[in-house]
Design an enzyme around this catalytic site. Structure first.
Site, PDB file in Angstrom:
ATOM      1  N   HIS A 237      -5.430  49.672 -66.910  1.00 47.50           N
ATOM      2  CA  HIS A 237      -5.331  49.806 -68.363  1.00 47.50           C
ATOM      3  C   HIS A 237      -4.217  50.786 -68.699  1.00 47.50           C
ATOM      4  O   HIS A 237      -3.647  51.428 -67.814  1.00 47.50           O
ATOM      5  CB  HIS A 237      -6.661  50.262 -68.963  1.00 47.50           C
ATOM      6  CG  HIS A 237      -7.205  51.513 -68.348  1.00 47.50           C
ATOM      7  ND1 HIS A 237      -7.887  51.519 -67.153  1.00 47.50           N
ATOM      8  CD2 HIS A 237      -7.152  52.814 -68.751  1.00 47.50           C
ATOM      9  CE1 HIS A 237      -8.254  52.753 -66.845  1.00 47.50           C
ATOM     10  NE2 HIS A 237      -7.809  53.567 -67.797  1.00 47.50           N
TER      11      HIS A 237
ATOM     12  N   HIS B  65     -29.233  20.980 -25.967  1.00 45.53           N
ATOM     13  CA  HIS B  65     -30.380  21.686 -26.532  1.00 45.53           C
ATOM     14  C   HIS B  65     -29.898  23.062 -26.969  1.00 45.53           C
ATOM     15  O   HIS B  65     -28.698  23.316 -27.072  1.00 45.53           O
ATOM     16  CB  HIS B  65     -31.532  21.745 -25.525  1.00 45.53           C
ATOM     17  CG  HIS B  65     -31.162  22.332 -24.205  1.00 45.53           C
ATOM     18  ND1 HIS B  65     -31.200  23.681 -23.964  1.00 45.53           N
ATOM     19  CD2 HIS B  65     -30.724  21.750 -23.050  1.00 45.53           C
ATOM     20  CE1 HIS B  65     -30.818  23.916 -22.716  1.00 45.53           C
ATOM     21  NE2 HIS B  65     -30.523  22.758 -22.138  1.00 45.53           N
TER      22      HIS B  65
END
Length: 400
Positions: A62, A324
């Site tokens: 700002h 697996h």
């Protein structure tokens, strides 16, 4: 009260440094008619005086009191930097909100920001946000940043005798804690769970889900599903990606063959196990905000590869029992070593293409001995990834 809206946010912004980004924000404020020419220098002067980094990946550039007369109308604009922008002192900014303040009307936005600056997961969520709506939800504190999992979602030693009962109890826990509705429970019991090894199973649904959560149910009785032991069921209700840290813990347990650590844990130990991984994952910035479809439950999604740039390779699985949990975890671990997007399909299965970095999806391919897997990789290390995967598969994925 002034509020940040989706129209105020510019996505996918990239700048060389924060000074260039601040000038970009000032240009946007000028283009919106909020400030006059020269406000950019005031914003740069303010940044030189003191960093406008607030924390959690947010900065609020700002002007100074000297440039207040250049403000025509109080307003804001915001930019999203998905790659992160160095804001100095080792801070990365993912969202910068440029403020033109003529009065105190902008304080409402600052008040919103104070609520998220101390919250866990905000920085990671902002980094991974894909839409302006997601960014607004994060800033307002409306976005779910972590999956629900507490003692009320754990049921140990339930006297279940089949998987339907296990699924019903797991789904009921999620419904009772507000994660899902009755339709979710009904859908969950129809799902085919994925076996993670040693009696640990996983199931998930995104039907009628209000919040992403996880429940765990163990059984006190002898229980089997498809002629395999059932000792515990983990269930997920999924409406975003914040369950990924919990999946990471599960994947790690399977990869290290430590399912028993989870199966034998009491309530507090389970809470510690999963909260510990969540903290680690937050530090690695892996929490994401987004949506997930039924087809991508329990998987990290990756973009479809560009066939012109993608590399493809096919390998035959030598493991006598197929992919697996253990060899599957080894395969996924190898894929995760590379940056490239990697997808895989079982040419001897249904041909579905899934993410090779998701253990749950890889196991769900139903890969048996001698099946052929086709990998497609796209990215800077695609060729190296395919070569490494081939070496790992030919070596037996940890099974010799």
């Amino acid at each position: 009260m002034l509020e940040l809206t989706t129209q105020d946010i510019q996505l996918q912004q990239h700048f060389a440094n924060k000074q260039a980004a601040i000038q970009g924000l000032a240009h946007a404020l000028t283009a919106k008619g909020l400030v006059a020419e020269g406000y950019a220098q005031g914003m740069l002067n303010r940044e030189a005086q003191h960093s406008t980094y607030l924390g959690n990946g947010i900065a609020i550039p700002h002007g100074t009191t000297d440039t207040r007369e250049l403000v025509k109308q109080t307003g804001v604009t915001a930019m999203h930097f998905p790659q992160g922008l160095d804001w100095g002192d080792g801070n990365l900014v993912y969202v910068a909100i440029g403020i033109a303040a003529k009065s105190d009307e902008h304080l409402g936005i600052l008040k919103q920001l104070t609520r998220v600056l101390s919250a866990d997961g905000v920085e990671q969520a902002l980094q991974q946000a894909k839409t302006a709506q997601q960014i607004i939800a994060i800033i307002k504190g409306e976005a779910q940043l972590t999956a629900d999992f507490d003692a009320s979602l754990i049921q140990l030693q339930f006297p279940a005798s089949d998987m339907v009962q296990m699924s019903a109890v797991a789904g009921g826990l999620l419904k009772n804690t507000g994660c899902a509705e009755n339709e979710f429970v009904a859908d969950l019991v129809t799902k085919a769970p994925t076996h993670l090894g040693r009696g640990l199973w996983l199931v998930a649904s995104d039907r009628a889900v209000k919040r992403t959560g996880m429940s765990i149910v163990t059984t006190a009785n002898h229980c089997e599903y498809e002629q395999q032991a059932v000792k515990a069921l983990i269930a997920f209700s999924v409406c975003n990606d914040v369950h990924q840290p919990l999946l990471n813990t599960i994947t790690q347990c399977v990869f290290e063959q430590k399912q028993d650590q989870l199966l034998q844990a009491d309530v507090q130990q389970l809470l510690n196990l999963f909260s510990g991984n969540a903290e680690q994952t937050i530090a690695q910035r892996t929490i994401a905000v987004g949506t997930i479809t039924e087809e991508t439950i329990a998987a990290e999604t990756v973009a479809e590869p560009d066939s012109a740039r993608a590399h493809t390779a096919t390998f035959r699985i030598k493991n006598s029992h197929g992919l697996h949990a253990r060899p599957g975890a080894m395969l996924v671990a190898e894929a995760k070593k590379f940056e490239s997007n990697i997808r895989v399909s079982n040419l001897d299965g249904d041909g579905q293409v899934v993410n090779a970095k998701s253990l749950m999806k890889v196991i769900a391919l139903g890969v048996k001995h001698n099946h052929q897997l086709q990998f497609t990789a796209e990215g800077p290390d695609a060729e190296a990834a395919l070569q490494a995967l081939g070496v790992a598969i030919n070596a037996g994925l940890g099974e010799g």
